[in-house]
Design a protein around this motif. Structure first.
Motif, mmCIF file in Angstrom:
data_model
loop_
_atom_site.group_PDB
_atom_site.id
_atom_site.type_symbol
_atom_site.label_atom_id
_atom_site.label_comp_id
_atom_site.label_asym_id
_atom_site.label_seq_id
_atom_site.Cartn_x
_atom_site.Cartn_y
_atom_site.Cartn_z
ATOM 1 N N ASN A 243 0.911 -1.172 0.238
ATOM 2 C CA ASN A 243 -0.045 0.070 0.000
ATOM 3 C C ASN A 243 0.784 1.227 0.050
ATOM 4 O O ASN A 243 2.132 1.139 0.246
ATOM 5 C CB ASN A 243 -0.947 0.121 1.206
ATOM 6 C CG ASN A 243 -2.024 -1.128 1.235
ATOM 7 O OD1 ASN A 243 -2.719 -1.290 0.214
ATOM 8 N ND2 ASN A 243 -2.155 -1.893 2.337
ATOM 9 N N GLY A 244 0.110 2.306 -0.179
ATOM 10 C CA GLY A 244 1.129 3.674 0.125
ATOM 11 C C GLY A 244 1.603 4.206 -1.301
ATOM 12 O O GLY A 244 0.886 4.102 -2.531
ATOM 13 N N LEU A 245 2.714 4.763 -1.338
ATOM 14 C CA LEU A 245 3.120 5.755 -2.419
ATOM 15 C C LEU A 245 3.270 4.805 -3.506
ATOM 16 O O LEU A 245 2.910 5.473 -4.724
ATOM 17 C CB LEU A 245 4.288 6.340 -2.001
ATOM 18 C CG LEU A 245 5.075 7.105 -3.105
ATOM 19 C CD1 LEU A 245 4.456 8.346 -3.385
ATOM 20 C CD2 LEU A 245 6.606 7.643 -2.519
ATOM 21 N N ALA A 276 -7.492 7.725 -5.011
ATOM 22 C CA ALA A 276 -8.083 7.063 -3.607
ATOM 23 C C ALA A 276 -6.914 6.508 -2.675
ATOM 24 O O ALA A 276 -6.881 6.892 -1.579
ATOM 25 C CB ALA A 276 -9.092 5.817 -4.040
ATOM 26 N N VAL A 277 -5.755 5.931 -3.270
ATOM 27 C CA VAL A 277 -4.676 5.569 -2.516
ATOM 28 C C VAL A 277 -3.964 6.933 -2.021
ATOM 29 O O VAL A 277 -3.564 6.725 -0.801
ATOM 30 C CB VAL A 277 -3.561 4.723 -3.422
ATOM 31 C CG1 VAL A 277 -2.417 4.294 -2.529
ATOM 32 C CG2 VAL A 277 -4.401 3.591 -3.934
ATOM 33 N N SER A 278 -3.464 7.911 -2.807
ATOM 34 C CA SER A 278 -2.857 9.164 -2.330
ATOM 35 C C SER A 278 -3.649 9.704 -1.402
ATOM 36 O O SER A 278 -3.172 10.229 -0.297
ATOM 37 C CB SER A 278 -2.886 10.041 -3.676
ATOM 38 O OG SER A 278 -1.956 9.621 -4.728
ATOM 39 N N LYS A 279 -5.011 9.738 -1.243
ATOM 40 C CA LYS A 279 -5.894 10.423 -0.379
ATOM 41 C C LYS A 279 -5.768 9.703 1.073
ATOM 42 O O LYS A 279 -5.590 10.117 2.049
ATOM 43 C CB LYS A 279 -7.384 10.492 -0.682
ATOM 44 C CG LYS A 279 -7.838 11.647 -1.894
ATOM 45 C CD LYS A 279 -9.243 11.810 -2.022
ATOM 46 C CE LYS A 279 -9.365 12.863 -3.111
ATOM 47 N NZ LYS A 279 -10.780 12.890 -3.624
ATOM 48 N N GLU A 280 -5.785 8.195 0.823
ATOM 49 C CA GLU A 280 -5.551 7.494 1.929
ATOM 50 C C GLU A 280 -4.486 7.629 2.640
ATOM 51 O O GLU A 280 -4.028 7.749 3.869
ATOM 52 C CB GLU A 280 -5.601 5.928 1.589
ATOM 53 C CG GLU A 280 -7.005 5.308 2.013
ATOM 54 C CD GLU A 280 -6.926 3.867 1.520
ATOM 55 O OE1 GLU A 280 -5.954 3.122 1.998
ATOM 56 O OE2 GLU A 280 -7.779 3.279 0.900
ATOM 57 N N SER A 281 -3.252 8.050 2.146
ATOM 58 C CA SER A 281 -1.909 8.241 2.575
ATOM 59 C C SER A 281 -1.625 9.626 2.801
ATOM 60 O O SER A 281 -0.579 10.142 3.096
ATOM 61 C CB SER A 281 -0.808 7.950 1.362
ATOM 62 O OG SER A 281 -1.204 6.640 1.070
ATOM 63 N N ASN A 282 -2.764 10.572 2.648
ATOM 64 C CA ASN A 282 -2.500 12.056 3.059
ATOM 65 C C ASN A 282 -1.615 12.601 2.080
ATOM 66 O O ASN A 282 -0.581 13.551 2.253
ATOM 67 C CB ASN A 282 -2.054 12.334 4.417
ATOM 68 C CG ASN A 282 -3.307 11.900 5.285
ATOM 69 O OD1 ASN A 282 -4.568 12.192 4.986
ATOM 70 N ND2 ASN A 282 -3.082 11.260 6.317
ATOM 71 N N ASP A 283 -1.436 12.356 0.704
ATOM 72 C CA ASP A 283 -0.176 12.373 -0.060
ATOM 73 C C ASP A 283 -0.818 13.666 -0.820
ATOM 74 O O ASP A 283 -1.357 13.292 -2.096
ATOM 75 C CB ASP A 283 0.353 11.491 -1.098
ATOM 76 C CG ASP A 283 1.354 11.640 -2.135
ATOM 77 O OD1 ASP A 283 1.803 13.157 -1.924
ATOM 78 O OD2 ASP A 283 1.540 11.042 -2.889
#
Length: 739
Positions: A243-245, A276-283
């Motif tokens: 997950n993540g970046l 969606a992944v970037s928002k989850e990671s606060n990126d």
């Protein structure tokens, strides 16, 4: 438009030890046990493990750093007393990192160089590799040009020490570094080295290397390898549940590749996953970049309003500087497409100011900026100013043999030449674009996807073969067991020769029958395989035919557009425009057919939505017409879909052009099954209606004659009535293919 993913070194090169972290539960037990026992090599090792934990701890506090310093001091004391040179070198490295963390980078680097000298003096290659890696991470964060040299030295030291895993990690870091420096060839070299080593070590953790290779090959215009490695990275991440970046970067890369191959639906699907992944990671930076890509993909698909909505929704994550080009460039393209040039002008003026600093910008930013400027100049009657920017973009595209951008630039050159009256040049550039499109999409799409599909189907077949082998072994065991039972049975009935003879006779007959059946089955299998090959070849040829027909229709549309520039007669221009819309109606059908697995029929609900959207964008400049669609999802073959599409084109075009001269209005389209295999198509508007005494049969109109003739071609009925508007009704029976 090309989007280049630039990795943020501050995220990928943390100032940490290259060693693995220890989890919280393990460290608590470790710290508790450190208070007992004598000073020995194991205690020194555990102390250093605790130091690593505190240095690598997320959101470490001053107390954590002080604890690391205290434990490291004790480890150094024990290591010197026992002359543990490996531990001394590690402790010296940690001492330097603790000093840097406390803010004294000068002294910290001096301590690090001192530790490096110690490792060289005592031939501690593995520890030297750790120190070089630490120097490389620090240099990457501070912009020190020696970062490359440090990572190369780290890889060399790990190799000499036999630590091949960390050697591969250094090659991976070098690949990431050269990718961020826009040197794809060198980046590819190091990524492949890392993969080669990890495969020898049977390490399947290759998603970073595969992702970087996907980015590098995309920049070089090698879409086959780019997509192949990106799909490998996705498969690896799924198996490892990453997950993540990196997941966000990979989804963004896949979205970009599919966008540049004109698979915009697939592109938007991956871009939305990336957001969606970037928002989850606060990126927030990732959300901004991917939002722009999503909007750009929707723009290329012709969904301009939706692209503007997506762009506006992501603006809250956007942190602007004076010369950012991302949002301004895309706003210019969208507003020019909407013919809102007054809204595009401030962004154009902003980019013109920024273009003075062009030498300071990465070539990706230059591409975005120049494309937007060209679009604005072309559509505001200043096409003569575009050639400078087009030539600059061609130079950038030729650096990496970027076929996608070279194709787009030939299109831009064609439009500029058309606008400035250089029609011979325009035709030549249109031909060049066609050649590049064939090269890009016929090779990098048809062959590429076939190869990839074959590859992954082969993997599935290998798994099936393995499963079948296991089943065969079980069957063999079962047969052996049955054979034992048979022998026992025969032995117990040895005195019964007559029965045994009958049984043996039956066995021989059965064996002969089985042999005959097996031979017949083999013949059937061979014929089935041959038929399957013929079917696959036919499907491929049909797709290619639909692709070529669609391309040829697009060329004719472009040629008609070019021809219209030579005409001043309004009737002739109108006739050309009508012909273009009719050809587009047919082109949509062939485009859908070659992009899907269904080569014989088309979904009419989808087709009506796409055609209505296209005609609204073509005619409804003032956005005064609203469409209401009530359509069932029905598959029609090409023979009925083409005349139905042309009828829709004529009816909708006439309603848009003539039904609402002064007011806003609604066009309703209904397509439904009234009874089994009998369908109703109805196009209704609430406009001014037909003139009083209007008789369709007496009107000498190409459009009316075309609709009535096409209705007959459908073996259907055509009816037109007026009552507070105009209603066109066609009923027909769906043709059922012979089985």
């Amino acid at each position: 438009m090309v989007y280049k993913i630039v990795l943020i070194l501050a995220l990928l090169f943390p100032l940490k030890s290259v060693c693995q972290q220890t989890d919280d539960d393990e460290i608590h037990v470790l710290l508790k046990n450190l208070h007992y026992g004598e000073d020995n090599e194991e205690k020194a090792h555990n102390l250093l493990k605790a130091v690593k934990y505190y240095l690598n701890k997320e959101n470490s506090t001053k107390a954590d750093i002080d604890s690391a310093a205290l434990l490291n001091s004790e480890a150094m004391h024990i290591s010197r007393e026992l002359d543990l040179k490996n531990s001394i070198a590690q402790s010296m490295l940690f001492d330097s990192e603790i000093t840097i963390t406390k803010g004294d980078t000068v002294k910290g680097n001096e301590l690090k160089n001192k530790a490096l000298s110690f490792t060289k003096k005592h031939n501690l290659n593995k520890e030297a590799g750790s120190i070089y890696a630490s120097l490389g991470y620090f240099a990457a964060n501070t912009g020190d040009p020696n970062k490359i040299k440090h990572f190369i030295n780290a890889a060399s030291s790990y190799k000499q020490a036999g630590d091949f895993h960390n050697e591969a990690e250094m090659y991976c870091e070098l690949s990431i570094l050269f990718n961020s420096m826009d040197k794809p060839a060198t980046s590819i070299k190091y990524a492949l080295q890392a993969i080669e080593i990890k495969k020898k070590l049977k390490d399947s953790n290759l998603y970073q290397e595969y992702t970087i290779l996907g980015m590098d090959y995309r920049v070089q215009g090698n879409y086959e390898d780019a997509l192949s490695y990106a799909l490998k990275a996705e498969k690896t991440m799924d198996n490892m549940e990453i997950n993540g970046l990196w997941v966000s970067l990979l989804y963004d890369l896949l979205g970009t590749i599919y966008s540049e191959l004109n698979f915009y639906d697939k592109s938007v699907e991956y871009y939305k996953k990336a957001i969606a992944v970037s928002k989850e990671s606060n990126d927030t930076e990732g959300v901004t970049a991917i939002t722009i890509n999503t909007a750009r993909s929707l723009y290329h698909r012709g969904k301009i309003t939706e692209a503007l909505e997506v762009l506006d929704s992501g603006f809250k994550f956007y942190h602007s500087t004076d010369c950012d080009v991302e949002y301004p460039s895309l706003y210019i393209l969208i507003y020019c497409k909407l013919k809102q040039y007054n809204k595009a002008k401030p962004y154009y003026e902003q980019l013109i100011k920024c273009s003075n600093k062009v030498s300071e910008r990465a070539h990706i930013e230059q591409e975005k900026m120049y494309y937007a400027i060209i679009s604005y100049l072309t559509q505001t009657g200043q096409a003569d100013k575009t050639y400078t920017y087009i030539n600059k973009l061609k130079e950038l595209a030729k650096v990496h043999n970027d076929l996608f951008n070279l194709s787009q630039l030939e299109r831009a050159h064609f439009e500029s030449d058309s606008a400035t009256g250089n029609y011979l040049g325009a035709i030549e550039h249109l031909k060049n674009q066609k050649k590049l499109d064939d090269s890009l999409f016929n090779i990098n799409s048809t062959k590429q996807f076939a190869d990839l599909q074959l590859k992954y189907e082969t993997e599935k077949k290998d798994k099936n073969i393995k499963l079948l082998t296991q089943q065969s072994q079980l069957q063999q065991t079962k047969l052996e067991h049955e054979m034992v039972i048979r022998y026992i049975f025969i032995a117990s009935l040895a005195i019964s020769f007559i029965i045994l003879g009958l049984l043996y006779s039956r066995y021989c007959i059965k064996r002969k029958s089985n042999a005959v059946l097996e031979a017949k089955q083999e013949e059937i299998n061979r014929k089935n395989k041959k038929l399957q090959n013929l079917v696959e070849e036919k499907e491929w040829l049909l797709k290619e035919i639909h692709h070529r027909v669609k391309n040829n229709l697009q060329i004719v549309i472009s040629l008609l557009n070019t021809q219209s520039a030579y005409l001043e007669n309004e009737d002739a221009l109108l006739a050309i425009q009508n012909s273009q819309h009719r050809m587009h109606a047919m082109s949509l059908i062939h485009q859908k057919l070659y992009q899907t697995d269904n080569l014989s029929s088309i979904n009419i609900s989808w087709y009506i939505q796409e055609l209505a959207s296209y005609l609204k964008d073509s005619f409804d400049d003032e956005n005064k017409i609203r469409f209401e669609l009530n359509t069932q999802s029905v598959e029609l073959d090409v023979a009925q879909a083409v005349p139905l599409g042309l009828i829709l084109n004529e009816a909708i075009s006439n309603a848009i052009k003539y039904a609402f001269p002064q007011q806003k209005g609604i066009i309703s389209i209904t397509f439904k099954e009234t009874q089994e295999n009998t369908f109703l198509l109805q196009i209704t508007d609430n406009g001014i209606g037909l003139p009083e005494g209007f008789e369709p049969t007496e009107l000498d109109s190409l459009g009316m004659n075309l609709m009535t003739g096409l209705a007959e071609q459908l073996d259907g009925t055509f009816n037109i009535t007026t009552n507070n508007g105009v209603t066109i009704t066609i009923t027909f029976i769906k043709r059922v293919a012979d089985v």
